[in-house]
Design a protein around this motif. Structure first.
Motif, PDB file in Angstrom:
ATOM      1  N   GLU A  50       2.282  -9.536  -4.510  1.00 57.43           N
ATOM      2  CA  GLU A  50       2.849  -9.269  -3.098  1.00 57.43           C
ATOM      3  C   GLU A  50       2.754  -7.825  -2.906  1.00 57.43           C
ATOM      4  OE1 GLU A  50       4.239 -11.510  -1.312  1.00 57.43           O
ATOM      5  OE2 GLU A  50       3.497 -13.499  -2.286  1.00 57.43           O
ATOM      6  N   ASN A  51       2.971  -6.880  -3.420  1.00 56.33           N
ATOM      7  CA  ASN A  51       3.332  -6.039  -3.318  1.00 56.33           C
ATOM      8  C   ASN A  51       2.062  -5.149  -2.408  1.00 56.33           C
ATOM      9  OD1 ASN A  51       6.078  -5.422  -3.362  1.00 56.33           O
ATOM     10  ND2 ASN A  51       6.218  -5.006  -5.719  1.00 56.33           N
ATOM     11  N   VAL A  52       0.931  -5.060  -3.374  1.00 55.04           N
ATOM     12  CA  VAL A  52      -0.453  -5.173  -2.991  1.00 55.04           C
ATOM     13  C   VAL A  52      -1.342  -5.449  -1.691  1.00 55.04           C
ATOM     14  CG1 VAL A  52      -0.457  -4.103  -5.298  1.00 55.04           C
ATOM     15  CG2 VAL A  52      -1.402  -6.659  -5.202  1.00 55.04           C
ATOM     16  N   SER A  53      -0.167  -6.691  -1.726  1.00 58.46           N
ATOM     17  CA  SER A  53      -0.976  -7.563  -0.096  1.00 58.46           C
ATOM     18  C   SER A  53      -0.446  -7.009   0.381  1.00 58.46           C
ATOM     19  CB  SER A  53      -0.442  -8.971  -0.599  1.00 58.46           C
ATOM     20  OG  SER A  53       0.886  -8.923  -0.363  1.00 58.46           O
ATOM     21  N   ASP A  54       0.719  -6.089   0.663  1.00 56.58           N
ATOM     22  CA  ASP A  54       1.276  -5.084   2.246  1.00 56.58           C
ATOM     23  C   ASP A  54       0.291  -3.997   2.641  1.00 56.58           C
ATOM     24  OD1 ASP A  54       2.276  -4.211   3.714  1.00 56.58           O
ATOM     25  OD2 ASP A  54       4.162  -4.391   2.823  1.00 56.58           O
ATOM     26  N   ASP A  55      -0.328  -4.114   3.459  1.00 56.14           N
ATOM     27  CA  ASP A  55      -1.261  -3.479   3.815  1.00 56.14           C
ATOM     28  C   ASP A  55      -0.404  -1.837   3.771  1.00 56.14           C
ATOM     29  OD1 ASP A  55      -3.256  -4.772   4.399  1.00 56.14           O
ATOM     30  OD2 ASP A  55      -2.576  -4.828   6.796  1.00 56.14           O
ATOM     31  N   ARG A  56       0.313  -1.960   3.813  1.00 51.46           N
ATOM     32  CA  ARG A  56       1.458  -0.654   3.625  1.00 51.46           C
ATOM     33  C   ARG A  56       1.884  -0.236   2.481  1.00 51.46           C
ATOM     34  NH1 ARG A  56       6.087  -1.275   8.905  1.00 51.46           N
ATOM     35  NH2 ARG A  56       4.092  -1.734  10.004  1.00 51.46           N
ATOM     36  N   PHE A  57       1.913  -0.893   1.202  1.00 50.30           N
ATOM     37  CA  PHE A  57       2.087  -0.692  -0.231  1.00 50.30           C
ATOM     38  C   PHE A  57       1.306   1.075  -0.405  1.00 50.30           C
ATOM     39  CE2 PHE A  57       1.738  -0.982  -4.297  1.00 50.30           C
ATOM     40  CZ  PHE A  57       2.831  -0.545  -4.836  1.00 50.30           C
ATOM     41  N   GLN A  58       0.121   0.780  -0.427  1.00 53.48           N
ATOM     42  CA  GLN A  58      -0.516   2.002  -0.935  1.00 53.48           C
ATOM     43  C   GLN A  58       0.425   3.132  -0.798  1.00 53.48           C
ATOM     44  OE1 GLN A  58      -2.046   0.739  -4.011  1.00 53.48           O
ATOM     45  NE2 GLN A  58      -2.984   2.866  -4.341  1.00 53.48           N
ATOM     46  N   GLY A  59       0.116   3.708   1.024  1.00 59.53           N
ATOM     47  CA  GLY A  59       0.766   4.684   1.547  1.00 59.53           C
ATOM     48  C   GLY A  59       1.982   5.036   1.478  1.00 59.53           C
ATOM     49  N   GLN A  60       3.284   3.958   0.576  1.00 58.86           N
ATOM     50  CA  GLN A  60       4.249   4.459   0.190  1.00 58.86           C
ATOM     51  C   GLN A  60       4.190   4.696  -1.271  1.00 58.86           C
ATOM     52  OE1 GLN A  60       5.525   0.530   1.061  1.00 58.86           O
ATOM     53  NE2 GLN A  60       6.035   0.593   3.570  1.00 58.86           N
ATOM     54  N   PHE A  61       3.327   4.029  -1.471  1.00 52.49           N
ATOM     55  CA  PHE A  61       3.591   4.808  -3.075  1.00 52.49           C
ATOM     56  C   PHE A  61       3.291   6.329  -2.919  1.00 52.49           C
ATOM     57  CE2 PHE A  61       0.768   5.790  -6.841  1.00 52.49           C
ATOM     58  CZ  PHE A  61       1.748   5.951  -8.132  1.00 52.49           C
ATOM     59  N   TYR A  62       1.937   7.015  -2.548  1.00 50.34           N
ATOM     60  CA  TYR A  62       1.109   8.248  -2.409  1.00 50.34           C
ATOM     61  C   TYR A  62       3.154   8.973  -1.514  1.00 50.34           C
ATOM     62  CZ  TYR A  62      -2.635   5.665  -2.901  1.00 50.34           C
ATOM     63  OH  TYR A  62      -4.486   5.410  -3.515  1.00 50.34           O
ATOM     64  N   SER A  63       4.038   8.407  -0.304  1.00 52.51           N
ATOM     65  CA  SER A  63       5.065   8.798  -0.119  1.00 52.51           C
ATOM     66  C   SER A  63       5.734   9.421  -0.882  1.00 52.51           C
ATOM     67  CB  SER A  63       5.361   8.434   0.988  1.00 52.51           C
ATOM     68  OG  SER A  63       4.335   8.524   1.998  1.00 52.51           O
ATOM     69  N   VAL A  64       5.886   8.390  -1.575  1.00 56.52           N
ATOM     70  CA  VAL A  64       6.322   8.471  -3.157  1.00 56.52           C
ATOM     71  C   VAL A  64       6.423   9.668  -3.830  1.00 56.52           C
ATOM     72  CG1 VAL A  64       7.458   7.417  -5.182  1.00 56.52           C
ATOM     73  CG2 VAL A  64       7.465   6.291  -2.984  1.00 56.52           C
ATOM     74  N   MET A  65       4.951   9.680  -4.644  1.00 49.46           N
ATOM     75  CA  MET A  65       4.294  10.956  -5.363  1.00 49.46           C
ATOM     76  C   MET A  65       4.869  12.197  -4.515  1.00 49.46           C
ATOM     77  SD  MET A  65       3.284   9.569  -7.696  1.00 49.46           S
ATOM     78  CE  MET A  65       2.381  11.239  -8.390  1.00 49.46           C
ATOM     79  N   SER A  66       4.625  12.178  -3.175  1.00 48.04           N
ATOM     80  CA  SER A  66       4.731  13.459  -2.739  1.00 48.04           C
ATOM     81  C   SER A  66       6.219  13.514  -2.175  1.00 48.04           C
ATOM     82  CB  SER A  66       4.368  13.049  -0.972  1.00 48.04           C
ATOM     83  OG  SER A  66       4.432  14.281  -0.289  1.00 48.04           O
ATOM     84  N   VAL A  67       7.047  12.524  -2.319  1.00 50.92           N
ATOM     85  CA  VAL A  67       8.476  13.216  -2.945  1.00 50.92           C
ATOM     86  C   VAL A  67       8.453  13.649  -3.938  1.00 50.92           C
ATOM     87  CG1 VAL A  67      10.653  12.597  -2.946  1.00 50.92           C
ATOM     88  CG2 VAL A  67       9.377  11.743  -1.109  1.00 50.92           C
ATOM     89  N   LEU A  68       8.586  13.118  -4.784  1.00 49.49           N
ATOM     90  CA  LEU A  68       8.559  13.560  -6.429  1.00 49.49           C
ATOM     91  C   LEU A  68       7.870  15.477  -6.172  1.00 49.49           C
ATOM     92  CD1 LEU A  68       8.709  13.530  -9.568  1.00 49.49           C
ATOM     93  CD2 LEU A  68       6.668  11.858  -9.948  1.00 49.49           C
ATOM     94  N   VAL A  69       6.277  15.430  -5.952  1.00 46.19           N
ATOM     95  CA  VAL A  69       5.802  16.494  -6.082  1.00 46.19           C
ATOM     96  C   VAL A  69       6.812  17.922  -5.316  1.00 46.19           C
ATOM     97  CG1 VAL A  69       3.658  17.569  -5.939  1.00 46.19           C
ATOM     98  CG2 VAL A  69       3.639  16.277  -6.307  1.00 46.19           C
ATOM     99  N   GLN A  70       6.961  17.813  -4.016  1.00 47.88           N
ATOM    100  CA  GLN A  70       7.967  18.408  -3.495  1.00 47.88           C
ATOM    101  C   GLN A  70       9.808  18.553  -3.865  1.00 47.88           C
ATOM    102  OE1 GLN A  70       8.887  17.451   0.898  1.00 47.88           O
ATOM    103  NE2 GLN A  70       7.199  16.027   0.956  1.00 47.88           N
ATOM    104  N   LEU A  71      10.084  17.549  -4.539  1.00 46.42           N
ATOM    105  CA  LEU A  71      11.148  18.257  -5.177  1.00 46.42           C
ATOM    106  C   LEU A  71      10.829  19.361  -6.617  1.00 46.42           C
ATOM    107  CD1 LEU A  71      13.477  14.999  -5.412  1.00 46.42           C
ATOM    108  CD2 LEU A  71      13.710  16.812  -4.522  1.00 46.42           C
ATOM    109  N   ASP A  72       9.602  18.930  -7.372  1.00 47.51           N
ATOM    110  CA  ASP A  72       9.165  19.009  -8.540  1.00 47.51           C
ATOM    111  C   ASP A  72       8.984  20.766  -8.349  1.00 47.51           C
ATOM    112  OD1 ASP A  72       8.184  19.526 -11.298  1.00 47.51           O
ATOM    113  OD2 ASP A  72       6.796  18.972 -10.989  1.00 47.51           O
ATOM    114  N   LYS A  73       8.649  20.883  -7.105  1.00 48.85           N
ATOM    115  CA  LYS A  73       8.227  22.425  -6.732  1.00 48.85           C
ATOM    116  C   LYS A  73       9.087  23.338  -6.085  1.00 48.85           C
ATOM    117  CE  LYS A  73       2.972  21.880  -5.158  1.00 48.85           C
ATOM    118  NZ  LYS A  73       2.497  21.896  -4.441  1.00 48.85           N
TER     119      LYS A  73
END
Length: 386
Positions: free
Chosen positions: A235-258
Motif C-alpha cells: 500500500e505504501n509503495v503504491s503511493d507516488d509520494r512515498f519514496q520522496g517522503q522516505f528521502y525527506s526523512v533521511m534528509s532530516v536524519l542527516v541534518q540532525l546528525d550533523k
C-alpha cells in the motif's frame, strides 16, 4: 522488440529475444561490481531444489525454451522520455551504457543459475535463443511495487532479500535525492563511520523497511509470512509520494546528525560526542519510525495521501528550524542542550534484550521530539520519555 506501457507503475515492458551468451554476458557485466550473482538471490541448496535445477540444466541442453527472465532497469528522465524506441533491434539501443552495471534480476535468478551451469558444460548452449523481458522505469518505487505485487508463486523471499534486488538503484537514488549524505559505504566499498552523514548501505535498507512498516523491530531475515506487513508495504509503495517522503526523512536524519555532531566533550565514553547518538542503528530506527507513524499513521490506521504530504512538510520545516537553532549554539551550550549524561543514564539500565530496549527507548524519545514540533528546551524530556 515488443513494447507495452504499464500505466499503473508508469514503466515500459519490453520483451525481446537474445542468445543465452548475450544474456549471460549482459548479466555478468551488470554484477561485476557485486562480486557474484549469489549476492542477489542464492541458488536453491535443498536436495529437491538441486534436483530441479539439474533437470532444468539437462532440459536446457536438450533445447528447452524457458519462461522469460525479467530484468529491472532504472533510467534517468531524459532516457525515459525517448521510449518507446520502435525501430530498436539491439539492446544497446535502449539501454544506456551507464545503467548496464545496475541491472536487477527481479524474476529468474534460478533460471540464470541453470543457464550458467548449462553453458559451462556445453558451449553450444550460448548460441540458443531465449526470451528476456526488460522493465524500464525512472523510479525505484515502481520497481519495488512491480516486484512485490506481480512476482507471485515463487520460493518465499525474505523482505531484505526482495529489497536487495533493487539495492543498487535504491542506494543510487538516495545519494542523488539526499545531497546532505556525505558517504554511503557498501560491502563492496567498505568503510566505517567517522563523521556525521555517513551510513552503511545495509543500515539504509533497514531504515527503508522500518519506515515502510512503521516498526522498530524489523527482521529482514524472516519471510513475508505476516500478510499485514506485506499489505502495508504494498500500500505504501503504491503511493507516488512515498519514496520522496522516505528521502525527506533521511534528509532530516542527516541534518540532525550533523547538527548534534558539533559537540565533543573529549571524554572517552560511549556518548562523549554528539555524533555518537546516531552512530548506532537504534537511534536512527527510533527517529525514522517516530516520523513514519506521525506522517503515515500507525499500522492499520493509514492516513490519506494529502494528509501525509502536509505532515511531512511540517516535519521538514520544524526539523530544519531546530537544526538552525542548534547550529547557533556554542559547544558548551550544545552540550547543555543534548544532555548526553541523561541519555547515558537511561541506557545504562540493566535490562534483557538490550537492542530491542534501545530501539524502543529512542522511538519514545523521538516521539516526544516530533509531538513537540522539534521545539524542546533540551533533549532531556526526550531521553526521559521511556
Amino acid at each position: 522488440m515488443n513494447w507495452l506501457f504499464d500505466e499503473r507503475t508508469e514503466c515500459y515492458s519490453v520483451q525481446t529475444t537474445l542468445t543465452v551468451g548475450e544474456y549471460l554476458d549482459l548479466v555478468e557485466s551488470a554484477y561485476q561490481s557485486k562480486g557474484s550473482l549469489s549476492g542477489q538471490r542464492d541458488a536453491l541448496k535443498t536436495t529437491t531444489g538441486k534436483r530441479i535445477r539439474e533437470r532444468m540444466v539437462s532440459d536446457i541442453r536438450r533445447g528447452a525454451v524457458l519462461p522469460p527472465v525479467v530484468i529491472g532497469v532504472v533510467v534517468d528522465e531524459k532516457t525515459f522520455q525517448k521510449y518507446p524506441v520502435a525501430d530498436a533491434i539491439l539492446i544497446e539501443e535502449i539501454l544506456p551504457e551507464d545503467v548496464k552495471g545496475k541491472l536487477s534480476i527481479i524474476d529468474g535468478m534460478q533460471r540464470t543459475t541453470a543457464l550458467m551451469e548449462a553453458a559451462s558444460v556445453d558451449i553450444g548452449v550460448r548460441d540458443r535463443a531465449m526470451r528476456v523481458e526488460f522493465w524500464l522505469t525512472r523510479s525505484v518505487r515502481a520497481m519495488v511495487y512491480r516486484m512485490l505485487v506481480l512476482n507471485t508463486g515463487q520460493v518465499p523471499w525474505t523482505l531484505g532479500r526482495q529489497l536487495s534486488v533493487v539495492y543498487a538503484p535504491l542506494l543510487a537514488e538516495i545519494t542523488d535525492r539526499v545531497p546532505e549524505l556525505n558517504r554511503v559505504f557498501t560491502p563492496d566499498k567498505g568503510g566505517r563511520r567517522v563523521t556525521a552523514g555517513e551510513f552503511g548501505s545495509d543500515a539504509i535498507v533497514e531504515l527503508y523497511i522500518a519506515f515502510n512498516l512503521r516498526k522498530v523491530t524489523v527482521d529482514t531475515k524472516e519471510s513475508l509470512s505476516d500478510e499485514f506487513s506485506r499489505l502495508d508495504f504494498v500500500e505504501n509503495v503504491s503511493d507516488d509520494r512515498f519514496q520522496g517522503q522516505f528521502y525527506s526523512v533521511m534528509s532530516v536524519l542527516v541534518q540532525l546528525d550533523k547538527a548534534f555532531s558539533k559537540y565533543d566533550s573529549g571524554a572517552p565514553v560511549r556518548f562523549g560526542k554528539g555524533r555518537n547518538i546516531f552512530d548506532g542503528q537504534p537511534a536512527r530506527i527510533g527517529l525514522v519510525v517516530a516520523i513514519a507513524q506521525y506522517v503515515l499513521g500507525r499500522p492499520g490506521a493509514d492516513r490519506q495521501s494529502g494528509e501525509r504530504a502536509t505532515r511531512m512538510d511540517e516535519i521538514v520545516t520544524n526539523a530544519g528550524a531546530m537544526c538552525t537553532r542548534v547550529g547557533k549554539l556554542n559547544v558548551e551550550e550544545l552540550g547543555d542542550f543534548l544532555r548526553l549524561e541523561v541519555l547515558t543514564e537511561t541506557l545504562d539500565r540493566r535490562v534483557g534484550q538490550v537492542g530491542r530496549y534501545e530501539r524502543n527507548m529512542f522511538f519514545e524519545a523521538f516521539n516526544v521530539l516530533v509531538s513537540e514540533g522539534f521545539e524542546v528546551p533540551s533533549m532531556e524530556p526526550c531521553w526521559r520519555a521511556n
